[in-house]
Design a protein around this motif. Structure first.
Motif, PDB file in Angstrom:
ATOM      1  N   ARG A 153      39.277  42.263  46.648  1.00  0.00           N
ATOM      2  CA  ARG A 153      37.853  42.268  46.976  1.00  0.00           C
ATOM      3  C   ARG A 153      37.159  42.985  45.828  1.00  0.00           C
ATOM      4  O   ARG A 153      37.412  44.153  45.565  1.00  0.00           O
ATOM      5  CB  ARG A 153      37.586  42.997  48.297  1.00  0.00           C
ATOM      6  CG  ARG A 153      36.125  43.475  48.490  1.00  0.00           C
ATOM      7  CD  ARG A 153      35.161  42.333  48.781  1.00  0.00           C
ATOM      8  NE  ARG A 153      33.778  42.746  48.637  1.00  0.00           N
ATOM      9  CZ  ARG A 153      32.972  43.132  49.628  1.00  0.00           C
ATOM     10  NH1 ARG A 153      33.455  43.233  50.853  1.00  0.00           N
ATOM     11  NH2 ARG A 153      31.708  43.437  49.405  1.00  0.00           N
ATOM     12  N   LEU A 154      36.277  42.257  45.134  1.00  0.00           N
ATOM     13  CA  LEU A 154      35.519  42.846  44.041  1.00  0.00           C
ATOM     14  C   LEU A 154      34.137  43.218  44.570  1.00  0.00           C
ATOM     15  O   LEU A 154      33.443  42.369  45.148  1.00  0.00           O
ATOM     16  CB  LEU A 154      35.407  41.851  42.876  1.00  0.00           C
ATOM     17  CG  LEU A 154      35.036  42.438  41.507  1.00  0.00           C
ATOM     18  CD1 LEU A 154      36.116  43.392  41.021  1.00  0.00           C
ATOM     19  CD2 LEU A 154      34.811  41.327  40.483  1.00  0.00           C
ATOM     20  N   SER A 202      37.222  55.439  48.911  1.00  0.00           N
ATOM     21  CA  SER A 202      38.137  54.712  49.788  1.00  0.00           C
ATOM     22  C   SER A 202      37.502  54.446  51.146  1.00  0.00           C
ATOM     23  O   SER A 202      36.824  55.296  51.715  1.00  0.00           O
ATOM     24  CB  SER A 202      39.424  55.506  49.972  1.00  0.00           C
ATOM     25  OG  SER A 202      40.259  54.890  50.932  1.00  0.00           O
ATOM     26  N   ARG A 203      37.743  53.223  51.687  1.00  0.00           N
ATOM     27  CA  ARG A 203      37.306  52.888  53.042  1.00  0.00           C
ATOM     28  C   ARG A 203      38.524  52.752  53.954  1.00  0.00           C
ATOM     29  O   ARG A 203      38.493  52.046  54.942  1.00  0.00           O
ATOM     30  CB  ARG A 203      36.525  51.573  53.044  1.00  0.00           C
ATOM     31  CG  ARG A 203      35.213  51.614  52.306  1.00  0.00           C
ATOM     32  CD  ARG A 203      34.503  50.280  52.446  1.00  0.00           C
ATOM     33  NE  ARG A 203      34.037  50.060  53.798  1.00  0.00           N
ATOM     34  CZ  ARG A 203      33.749  48.851  54.293  1.00  0.00           C
ATOM     35  NH1 ARG A 203      33.939  47.770  53.563  1.00  0.00           N
ATOM     36  NH2 ARG A 203      33.307  48.721  55.531  1.00  0.00           N
ATOM     37  N   ALA A 204      39.580  53.453  53.594  1.00  0.00           N
ATOM     38  CA  ALA A 204      40.819  53.319  54.363  1.00  0.00           C
ATOM     39  C   ALA A 204      40.651  53.907  55.756  1.00  0.00           C
ATOM     40  O   ALA A 204      39.933  54.876  55.965  1.00  0.00           O
ATOM     41  CB  ALA A 204      41.963  54.019  53.640  1.00  0.00           C
ATOM     42  N   SER A 216      39.426  47.417  55.129  1.00  0.00           N
ATOM     43  CA  SER A 216      38.869  48.135  53.986  1.00  0.00           C
ATOM     44  C   SER A 216      37.958  47.276  53.129  1.00  0.00           C
ATOM     45  O   SER A 216      37.245  47.801  52.270  1.00  0.00           O
ATOM     46  CB  SER A 216      39.998  48.707  53.126  1.00  0.00           C
ATOM     47  OG  SER A 216      40.738  47.668  52.505  1.00  0.00           O
ATOM     48  N   VAL A 217      37.946  45.952  53.325  1.00  0.00           N
ATOM     49  CA  VAL A 217      37.167  45.073  52.447  1.00  0.00           C
ATOM     50  C   VAL A 217      36.118  44.249  53.195  1.00  0.00           C
ATOM     51  O   VAL A 217      35.502  43.356  52.628  1.00  0.00           O
ATOM     52  CB  VAL A 217      38.095  44.121  51.654  1.00  0.00           C
ATOM     53  CG1 VAL A 217      39.094  44.920  50.830  1.00  0.00           C
ATOM     54  CG2 VAL A 217      38.825  43.144  52.558  1.00  0.00           C
ATOM     55  N   LEU A 218      35.883  44.544  54.467  1.00  0.00           N
ATOM     56  CA  LEU A 218      34.996  43.697  55.275  1.00  0.00           C
ATOM     57  C   LEU A 218      33.532  44.092  55.150  1.00  0.00           C
ATOM     58  O   LEU A 218      33.190  45.265  55.015  1.00  0.00           O
ATOM     59  CB  LEU A 218      35.397  43.770  56.751  1.00  0.00           C
ATOM     60  CG  LEU A 218      36.802  43.297  57.122  1.00  0.00           C
ATOM     61  CD1 LEU A 218      36.983  43.385  58.628  1.00  0.00           C
ATOM     62  CD2 LEU A 218      37.058  41.888  56.619  1.00  0.00           C
ATOM     63  N   MET A 254      29.722  36.592  52.448  1.00  0.00           N
ATOM     64  CA  MET A 254      30.052  37.471  53.558  1.00  0.00           C
ATOM     65  C   MET A 254      31.563  37.486  53.721  1.00  0.00           C
ATOM     66  O   MET A 254      32.196  36.433  53.822  1.00  0.00           O
ATOM     67  CB  MET A 254      29.413  36.981  54.865  1.00  0.00           C
ATOM     68  CG  MET A 254      29.727  37.867  56.077  1.00  0.00           C
ATOM     69  SD  MET A 254      29.266  37.084  57.654  1.00  0.00           S
ATOM     70  CE  MET A 254      27.526  36.764  57.407  1.00  0.00           C
ATOM     71  N   ASN A 255      32.135  38.685  53.731  1.00  0.00           N
ATOM     72  CA  ASN A 255      33.562  38.839  53.989  1.00  0.00           C
ATOM     73  C   ASN A 255      33.725  39.271  55.439  1.00  0.00           C
ATOM     74  O   ASN A 255      33.406  40.415  55.801  1.00  0.00           O
ATOM     75  CB  ASN A 255      34.157  39.855  53.017  1.00  0.00           C
ATOM     76  CG  ASN A 255      34.045  39.383  51.580  1.00  0.00           C
ATOM     77  OD1 ASN A 255      34.672  38.402  51.190  1.00  0.00           O
ATOM     78  ND2 ASN A 255      33.222  40.053  50.791  1.00  0.00           N
TER      79      ASN A 255
END
Length: 646
Positions: A279-280, A348-350, A97-99, A11-12
């Protein structure tokens, strides 16, 4: 730290809060309660795991997003502790963007604050499951129930408390579990048809059914668990950890497929060089792999990985392998920048939270211009919002910033990392401009041969806050697609300086005509002709000056009403009708940033420090040119056609 286990879920988790809500202390307690730390650190003593910069320890605030790792109940939780101060909102943008999930920390004393609202909106836009931790219930004068009511009113009605505060505001404060009763049942029924049917038919609903519904709805973002606590003394932290593990989404590693990820942070190490935090999402990266990076406006390029490390606070542990759904620090990628896509292209999740409102000139020692320029270039790899301009003719280096505390951090980094002593000019407000009406610009660059580039562009104003859009209305047989690409790439670069010297926004640019020659055209011809066409179109359309606006929320004694209204009018502001409540006036206003830069100091003096002022960026609006500013143009104006071509 425990060694990586393939079977563990990942979990991030982002932890977000307004500055001073107790976010870093909450993270420290989570690490301690999970057994990751043997000794509890302190923000006041500068000994927390996630505040590693000397300036963070000195000031007691986070200025960069930092990672810490814990394992609890078979779940590896990669915690990203984000800054809470508005000057460092760009760091939060990149972390979001990586959560997979988030904890929003809210102070029981101060309640919902501007950054809390901004982060909540971003989490909503990105669909990130979230739990709330109402902190500082041991503070004198706190009101946990009022904060819960405000969160339900302003954020979401289905916020479910899993514990309750007993004697809040007292040294004897404790928390106790709060079974989900009728209120929670009715809230959960709003988005759970099966639960609603059971309720309407009079079927007895066990607590376990409510828990199951809360689990499903938390991950669907139709419900949000909430815990009360006091992180400074560890109160409510164990319950928060259980809540995170129980209700927020975790996934097993995803090592299959082609690598696909994102560089969400860049930092530098004196010995190891550039470090790319990645984040991969899927696939696998290993030491010595060559990976492809994608960056908008550039051709893909490859980088060689030399080492992969797990980061937890100040500790670095060699991993060797990074699998999908995990994050790690990757070394050797010397050309990587924040925001680069790794491997396969991803959607993109920006999200845009930060808008630099001020520009300053950096003044260094004579003879060190090249070194300073290189240093700022490296720092902009870490923070793309830094956005610097180097005026070769004037020998001026100008950067864009969010606020003055950011300058302190920049001065520290330049001194400690690069051994550079710098000073800064006074910050000046960044204006923008937008087309007043539709305009067309045509440039025929056909002489002297060999050259041939015909570009015809139309600019149209768009609603405020829309930004920039581009489209082409001509076919490849009219203008070759590669030359159309040259036009598309060049337009936004040209729009960085409009007729008044400011960035042009809220417009659509349309390629409506063009032409090339199979013999005489050189690719550089379109890079030369396009800026002339853009500026001609703006000249024909005219541009309107835009200024940044702050939203002020003021609370003070009722006797200050007249003075506050006078201040707002003097600042060219607009305000809603004042609200008088319990002997206090509450006033919300929109005021230009240029006229309100120092108002927090004036307000504190006026109210003898007893008033409350909240300020956040509202957007841009039209400004009379005589009340704004014209920016000094950098370089040659394409409207000076002869000089531009030379």
């Amino acid at each position: 730290m425990q060694q990586e286990k393939e079977a563990v879920s990942l979990m991030n988790l982002g932890v977000l809060a307004h500055v001073d809500a107790g976010k870093t202390t909450t993270v420290e307690q989570l690490l301690f309660q999970s057994g990751e730390l043997r000794v509890l650190g302190s923000v006041d003593k500068g000994s927390t795991q996630t505040d590693q910069l000397a300036v963070e320890r000195e000031r007691g605030i986070s200025v960069t997003a930092a990672t810490a790792v814990l394992e609890s109940g078979g779940v590896q939780i990669n915690i990203i502790d984000t800054p809470g101060h508005v000057d460092f909102t760009g760091e939060v943008e990149r972390a979001l963007s990586v959560l997979d999930a988030a904890v929003v920390v809210v102070s029981a004393a101060e309640g919902i604050q501007p950054q809390t609202e901004r982060f909540w909106q971003a989490l909503t836009d990105l669909g990130i499951p979230t739990v709330f931790f109402v902190n500082k219930i041991d503070r004198t004068g706190c009101d946990p129930e009022a904060v819960l009511a405000a969160l339900r009113k302003d954020f979401h009605p289905c916020i479910i408390p899993l514990n309750r505060a007993v004697e809040p505001g007292e040294s004897t404060v404790t928390v106790e579990p709060a079974p989900m009763g009728e209120e929670a049942l009715l809230a959960l029924c709003e988005a759970d048809d099966a639960l609603t049917e059971q309720y309407l038919t009079g079927t007895a609903i066990p607590e376990s059914a409510l828990q199951d519904s809360l689990l499903r709805q938390t991950q669907a973002r139709t419900a949000f668990p909430l815990l009360f606590g006091a992180a400074s003394v560890g109160l409510g932290i164990e319950a928060l950890l259980n809540c995170i593990r129980t209700f927020l989404p975790a996934s097993p590693p995803h090592p299959e497929g082609e690598p696909a990820g994102i560089v969400y942070k860049i930092e530098h190490d004196k010995a190891m060089g550039k470090i790319a935090h990645i984040r991969l999402y899927e696939g696998t990266l290993r030491n010595r792999d060559a990976v492809t990076l994608h960056r908008p406006g550039q051709a893909p390029f490859q980088q060689k990985i030399t080492q992969i490390r797990r980061v937890s606070g100040a500790r670095r542990e060699d991993m060797g392998v990074l699998r999908g759904n995990d994050i790690a620090a990757v070394y050797g990628m010397a050309d990587a920048r924040t925001g680069d896509m790794v491997g396969s292209l991803l959607e993109s999740r920006a999200v845009r939270l930060a808008t630099p409102l001020f520009s300053v000139q950096i003044i260094g020692d004579a003879g060190e211009e090249a070194k300073l320029l290189q240093a700022v270039s490296e720092l902009s790899d870490e923070d793309p919002l830094l956005n610097y301009d180097w005026n070769r003719e004037e020998r001026e280096l100008v950067i864009r910033i969010m606020g003055t505390i950011q300058l302190e951090i920049l001065e520290y980094l330049l001194r400690e990392r690069y051994n550079l002593q710098v000073t800064f000019s006074q910050p000046s407000v960044i204006y923008r401009e937008t087309p007043t009406t539709t305009g067309i610009g045509l440039e025929r660059y056909t002489m002297p041969k060999p050259c041939w580039a015909v570009v015809e562009l139309q600019v149209d104003p768009l609603p405020r806050g829309t930004g920039y859009r581009y489209q082409s209305m001509i076919k490849d047989n009219v203008l070759h697609y590669c030359y159309q690409n040259h036009v598309e790439v060049t337009v936004p670069e040209t729009l960085r300086q409009g007729l008044l010297g400011w960035e042009v926004t809220d417009l659509q640019v349309t390629l409506i005509g063009g032409g090339d020659h199979h013999i005489h055209t050189h690719p550089l011809d379109f890079f030369l002709a396009t800026p002339i066409a853009v500026m001609k179109a703006l000249q024909n359309a005219g541009t309107t000056l835009l200024e940044p606006i702050s939203r002020l929320r003021l609370t003070a004694g009722e006797e200050f009403s007249g003075k506050l209204i006078g201040d707002i009018l003097a600042m060219r502001g607009d305000f809603d009708s004042p609200v008088i409540r319990d002997g206090k006036v509450e006033l919300e206003a929109l005021v230009p940033v240029a006229t309100s830069m120092d108002y927090a100091i004036r307000f504190a003096s006026l109210t003898s420090g007893k008033g409350v002022i909240k300020s956040d960026f509202s957007g841009y609006r039209e400004c009379p040119k005589e009340l704004g500013a014209v920016a000094k143009r950098r370089g040659i104006n394409p409207l000076d056609r002869d000089q531009w071509i030379l």
